[in-house]
Motif scaffolding. Structure first.
Motif, PDB file in Angstrom:
ATOM      1  N   ARG A  57     -14.366 -19.168 -35.352  1.00 58.33           N
ATOM      2  CA  ARG A  57     -14.163 -20.291 -36.272  1.00 58.33           C
ATOM      3  C   ARG A  57     -12.674 -20.454 -36.616  1.00 58.33           C
ATOM      4  NH1 ARG A  57     -19.252 -18.934 -40.339  1.00 58.33           N
ATOM      5  NH2 ARG A  57     -20.927 -19.643 -38.905  1.00 58.33           N
ATOM      6  N   LEU A  58     -12.006 -19.328 -36.844  1.00 65.75           N
ATOM      7  CA  LEU A  58     -10.574 -19.398 -37.168  1.00 65.75           C
ATOM      8  C   LEU A  58      -9.765 -19.906 -35.977  1.00 65.75           C
ATOM      9  CD1 LEU A  58     -10.208 -16.077 -39.187  1.00 65.75           C
ATOM     10  CD2 LEU A  58      -9.746 -18.377 -40.060  1.00 65.75           C
ATOM     11  N   MET A  59     -10.088 -19.451 -34.784  1.00 64.08           N
ATOM     12  CA  MET A  59      -9.370 -19.898 -33.583  1.00 64.08           C
ATOM     13  C   MET A  59      -9.621 -21.380 -33.343  1.00 64.08           C
ATOM     14  SD  MET A  59      -7.623 -17.354 -32.529  1.00 64.08           S
ATOM     15  CE  MET A  59      -7.079 -18.108 -31.001  1.00 64.08           C
ATOM     16  N   ASP A  60     -10.858 -21.845 -33.579  1.00 65.13           N
ATOM     17  CA  ASP A  60     -11.162 -23.270 -33.413  1.00 65.13           C
ATOM     18  C   ASP A  60     -10.387 -24.107 -34.425  1.00 65.13           C
ATOM     19  OD1 ASP A  60     -12.861 -22.749 -31.336  1.00 65.13           O
ATOM     20  OD2 ASP A  60     -14.693 -22.776 -32.565  1.00 65.13           O
ATOM     21  N   TRP A  61     -10.273 -23.580 -35.651  1.00 58.90           N
ATOM     22  CA  TRP A  61      -9.520 -24.309 -36.691  1.00 58.90           C
ATOM     23  C   TRP A  61      -8.052 -24.451 -36.274  1.00 58.90           C
ATOM     24  CZ3 TRP A  61      -5.680 -22.475 -40.208  1.00 58.90           C
ATOM     25  CH2 TRP A  61      -5.317 -23.391 -41.200  1.00 58.90           C
ATOM     26  N   ARG A  62      -7.476 -23.409 -35.740  1.00 63.12           N
ATOM     27  CA  ARG A  62      -6.080 -23.477 -35.257  1.00 63.12           C
ATOM     28  C   ARG A  62      -5.966 -24.494 -34.123  1.00 63.12           C
ATOM     29  NH1 ARG A  62      -1.289 -19.713 -33.761  1.00 63.12           N
ATOM     30  NH2 ARG A  62      -0.576 -20.736 -31.839  1.00 63.12           N
ATOM     31  N   TYR A  67       4.863 -26.883 -37.430  1.00 61.11           N
ATOM     32  CA  TYR A  67       3.703 -27.727 -37.766  1.00 61.11           C
ATOM     33  C   TYR A  67       2.524 -26.858 -38.177  1.00 61.11           C
ATOM     34  CZ  TYR A  67      -0.240 -30.902 -37.174  1.00 61.11           C
ATOM     35  OH  TYR A  67      -1.387 -31.627 -37.371  1.00 61.11           O
ATOM     36  N   LEU A  68       2.240 -25.811 -37.404  1.00 62.81           N
ATOM     37  CA  LEU A  68       1.114 -24.936 -37.734  1.00 62.81           C
ATOM     38  C   LEU A  68       1.358 -24.194 -39.041  1.00 62.81           C
ATOM     39  CD1 LEU A  68       0.304 -23.425 -34.210  1.00 62.81           C
ATOM     40  CD2 LEU A  68      -0.937 -25.233 -35.441  1.00 62.81           C
ATOM     41  N   ASP A  69       2.611 -23.845 -39.315  1.00 64.58           N
ATOM     42  CA  ASP A  69       2.944 -23.155 -40.571  1.00 64.58           C
ATOM     43  C   ASP A  69       2.685 -24.039 -41.790  1.00 64.58           C
ATOM     44  OD1 ASP A  69       3.610 -20.539 -40.085  1.00 64.58           O
ATOM     45  OD2 ASP A  69       5.683 -20.975 -39.546  1.00 64.58           O
ATOM     46  N   SER A  70       2.674 -25.337 -41.591  1.00 64.91           N
ATOM     47  CA  SER A  70       2.458 -26.258 -42.722  1.00 64.91           C
ATOM     48  C   SER A  70       0.981 -26.374 -43.108  1.00 64.91           C
ATOM     49  CB  SER A  70       3.008 -27.653 -42.374  1.00 64.91           C
ATOM     50  OG  SER A  70       2.260 -28.234 -41.312  1.00 64.91           O
ATOM     51  N   ASN A  71       0.119 -25.768 -42.302  1.00 66.67           N
ATOM     52  CA  ASN A  71      -1.315 -25.821 -42.582  1.00 66.67           C
ATOM     53  C   ASN A  71      -1.792 -24.430 -42.986  1.00 66.67           C
ATOM     54  OD1 ASN A  71      -2.237 -28.681 -41.531  1.00 66.67           O
ATOM     55  ND2 ASN A  71      -0.848 -27.868 -39.973  1.00 66.67           N
ATOM     56  N   SER A  85      -4.133 -29.546 -31.302  1.00 64.75           N
ATOM     57  CA  SER A  85      -4.432 -30.797 -30.593  1.00 64.75           C
ATOM     58  C   SER A  85      -3.821 -32.005 -31.282  1.00 64.75           C
ATOM     59  CB  SER A  85      -5.946 -30.971 -30.462  1.00 64.75           C
ATOM     60  OG  SER A  85      -6.555 -31.116 -31.747  1.00 64.75           O
ATOM     61  N   LYS A  86      -3.578 -31.892 -32.576  1.00 66.82           N
ATOM     62  CA  LYS A  86      -2.991 -33.008 -33.327  1.00 66.82           C
ATOM     63  C   LYS A  86      -1.462 -33.033 -33.249  1.00 66.82           C
ATOM     64  CE  LYS A  86      -6.717 -33.087 -36.785  1.00 66.82           C
ATOM     65  NZ  LYS A  86      -7.047 -32.921 -38.238  1.00 66.82           N
ATOM     66  N   PHE A  87      -0.875 -31.919 -32.765  1.00 68.28           N
ATOM     67  CA  PHE A  87       0.593 -31.803 -32.748  1.00 68.28           C
ATOM     68  C   PHE A  87       1.214 -32.778 -31.746  1.00 68.28           C
ATOM     69  CE2 PHE A  87       4.243 -29.819 -30.527  1.00 68.28           C
ATOM     70  CZ  PHE A  87       5.178 -29.924 -31.543  1.00 68.28           C
ATOM     71  N   VAL A  88       2.307 -33.419 -32.188  1.00 71.92           N
ATOM     72  CA  VAL A  88       3.061 -34.343 -31.328  1.00 71.92           C
ATOM     73  C   VAL A  88       4.510 -33.862 -31.260  1.00 71.92           C
ATOM     74  CG1 VAL A  88       3.834 -36.716 -30.976  1.00 71.92           C
ATOM     75  CG2 VAL A  88       1.562 -36.285 -31.960  1.00 71.92           C
ATOM     76  N   PHE A  89       4.948 -33.567 -30.057  1.00 71.32           N
ATOM     77  CA  PHE A  89       6.325 -33.071 -29.866  1.00 71.32           C
ATOM     78  C   PHE A  89       7.316 -34.220 -29.969  1.00 71.32           C
ATOM     79  CE2 PHE A  89       9.825 -32.214 -26.759  1.00 71.32           C
ATOM     80  CZ  PHE A  89      10.478 -31.265 -27.519  1.00 71.32           C
ATOM     81  N   ASP A  90       8.396 -34.015 -30.738  1.00 70.91           N
ATOM     82  CA  ASP A  90       9.453 -35.011 -30.889  1.00 70.91           C
ATOM     83  C   ASP A  90      10.680 -34.541 -30.109  1.00 70.91           C
ATOM     84  OD1 ASP A  90      11.289 -36.882 -31.601  1.00 70.91           O
ATOM     85  OD2 ASP A  90      11.047 -36.659 -33.778  1.00 70.91           O
ATOM     86  N   SER A  91      10.903 -35.112 -28.940  1.00 65.09           N
ATOM     87  CA  SER A  91      12.012 -34.683 -28.078  1.00 65.09           C
ATOM     88  C   SER A  91      13.376 -35.033 -28.659  1.00 65.09           C
ATOM     89  CB  SER A  91      11.871 -35.316 -26.692  1.00 65.09           C
ATOM     90  OG  SER A  91      11.885 -36.745 -26.792  1.00 65.09           O
ATOM     91  N   LYS A  92      13.398 -35.951 -29.636  1.00 65.12           N
ATOM     92  CA  LYS A  92      14.676 -36.359 -30.221  1.00 65.12           C
ATOM     93  C   LYS A  92      15.192 -35.352 -31.251  1.00 65.12           C
ATOM     94  CE  LYS A  92      13.696 -41.301 -29.627  1.00 65.12           C
ATOM     95  NZ  LYS A  92      13.525 -42.615 -30.307  1.00 65.12           N
ATOM     96  N   LYS A  93      14.298 -34.529 -31.733  1.00 67.52           N
ATOM     97  CA  LYS A  93      14.712 -33.541 -32.737  1.00 67.52           C
ATOM     98  C   LYS A  93      15.465 -32.391 -32.076  1.00 67.52           C
ATOM     99  CE  LYS A  93      11.213 -34.135 -36.345  1.00 67.52           C
ATOM    100  NZ  LYS A  93      10.146 -33.449 -37.101  1.00 67.52           N
ATOM    101  N   GLY A  94      16.557 -32.006 -32.714  1.00 66.64           N
ATOM    102  CA  GLY A  94      17.315 -30.862 -32.216  1.00 66.64           C
ATOM    103  C   GLY A  94      16.768 -29.562 -32.783  1.00 66.64           C
TER     104      GLY A  94
END
Length: 276
Positions: free
Chosen positions: A187-192, A136-140, A197-206
Motif C-alpha cells: 500500500r505504501l509503495m502504491d501510494w508513492r 516533489y515526493l518530499d512535498s507529500n 506518475s503525477k510528476f512532471v519534469f521541468d527541463s527549464k529549471k536549473g
C-alpha cells in the motif's frame, strides 16, 4: 699535496735498501740459466737463500720505518669515510623528499578543486530529473495522506525510522520494520507510485539553490582543509631544511678540517710504498 719530509726520508732509505735486489736478482737468474752454476756452483745456492733473507730483513725495516705513517692512515681513514657516508646520506634525505612530495601532491589537489567543483556541478545538471522528483515526493507527507491501515501509530513508527514523505519510502527500508508486512508495504509503495506518475519534469529549471549551496560549502571546506595541511607541511619542510643546512655546514667544516690530514696521509703512504 707534497709528501712530508719524514715520508721522503723513509722513501730514500727504503730505496737504498732495495739496491742490492738488482744484484741478487741477476745472481738468481744466472744460477738458473747455468751461467754461474757451472763455474761457481755455490753461488747458485747462496743467491736465492740470500734473497729470501734479505727480503725478510727489508720487510721488517719497512714495517718499522712506516709504522707511524701506517697508523696515521689507518686512524684517519675511518673518520673520513664516515664523514663521506654521512654527507651522502644527508644529500639523500628521505624525510625531506617525502615532505616535498606530499607538498606537491597537496598543490595538485588544490589546483584540481576548481575542476572538481565544475565536474560535480555538471553532475547536478545531469541529475535534475532525480532532484526535481525527490523535491516533489518530499512535498507529500505520509502523515497527511489517507492510506488504508496506516494510522497515527504506524505513522509514528515510520517517523522513528526517518520515513516521513513519499521520497523516503523504499522497499528495503520498509521490510526492516517490525509490524509492516507485505500488505502494508504494498500500500505504501502504491501510494508513492501514485505521486511518481503525477510528476512532471521541468527541463527549464536549473539546479536548486540548496544543491548549489551544499556543493559550494563542501568545496570550500575541502579547499580550507588542503590549505591548512599545505601550510603545516611547508612549515615542516622549512624547519627540516634549516636543520639539514646546519648539519651540512657542521659536516663540511669537519671535512675541510680533516681533508688536508687525510690527503697528506695518502700521499705519504704512497711515497713509502704502502698499499692504499
Amino acid at each position: 699535496t707534497a709528501p712530508s719530509n719524514n715520508a721522503l726520508q723513509i722513501g730514500k732509505k727504503l730505496k737504498s735498501y732495495r739496491a742490492p735486489f738488482a744484484v741478487l736478482f741477476f745472481m738468481i737468474v744466472a744460477a738458473f740459466s747455468g751461467i754461474l752454476s757451472s763455474a761457481i756452483p755455490i753461488i747458485a745456492l747462496i743467491g736465492p737463500c740470500t734473497f729470501i733473507v734479505f727480503l725478510r730483513l727489508y720487510n721488517q725495516r719497512k714495517k718499522k720505518l712506516t709504522t707511524l705513517i701506517s697508523e696515521t692512515l689507518n686512524s684517519i681513514t675511518p673518520t673520513w669515510e664516515s664523514l663521506c657516508l654521512q654527507h651522502e646520506t644527508l644529500a639523500k634525505n628521505y624525510s625531506f623528499e617525502f615532505l616535498r612530495n606530499q607538498i606537491n601532491d597537496l598543490k595538485s589537489k588544490h589546483d584540481d578543486i576548481g575542476r572538481e567543483r565544475e565536474k560535480r556541478f555538471q553532475g547536478l545538471l545531469q541529475n535534475r530529473f532525480q532532484q526535481q522528483l525527490k523535491q516533489y515526493l518530499d512535498s507529500n507527507r505520509i502523515a497527511k495522506a489517507t492510506i488504508e491501515g496506516i494510522g497515527q501509530g504506524r505513522v509514528a513508527t515510520l517517523q522513528s525510522y526517518s520515513i516521513e514523505t513519499a521520497a523516503d519510502i523504499e522497499i528495503t527500508k520498509l521490510m526492516s520494520i517490525n509490524g509492516f508486512g507485505r500488505v502494508l508495504i504494498s500500500r505504501l509503495m502504491d501510494w508513492r507510485k501514485t505521486y511518481e506518475s503525477k510528476f512532471v519534469f521541468d527541463s527549464k529549471k536549473g539546479v536548486s539553490p540548496n544543491e548549489i549551496a551544499t556543493l559550494d560549502r563542501e568545496i570550500t571546506g575541502k579547499r580550507k582543509t588542503i590549505e591548512a595541511e599545505l601550510s603545516i607541511k611547508i612549515l615542516q619542510l622549512s624547519q627540516l631544511s634549516k636543520e639539514i643546512n646546519v648539519s651540512r655546514q657542521k659536516m663540511q667544516d669537519q671535512m675541510y678540517e680533516i681533508l688536508p690530514k687525510y690527503a697528506q696521509a695518502i700521499v705519504d703512504a704512497k711515497t713509502v710504498g704502502l698499499k692504499i
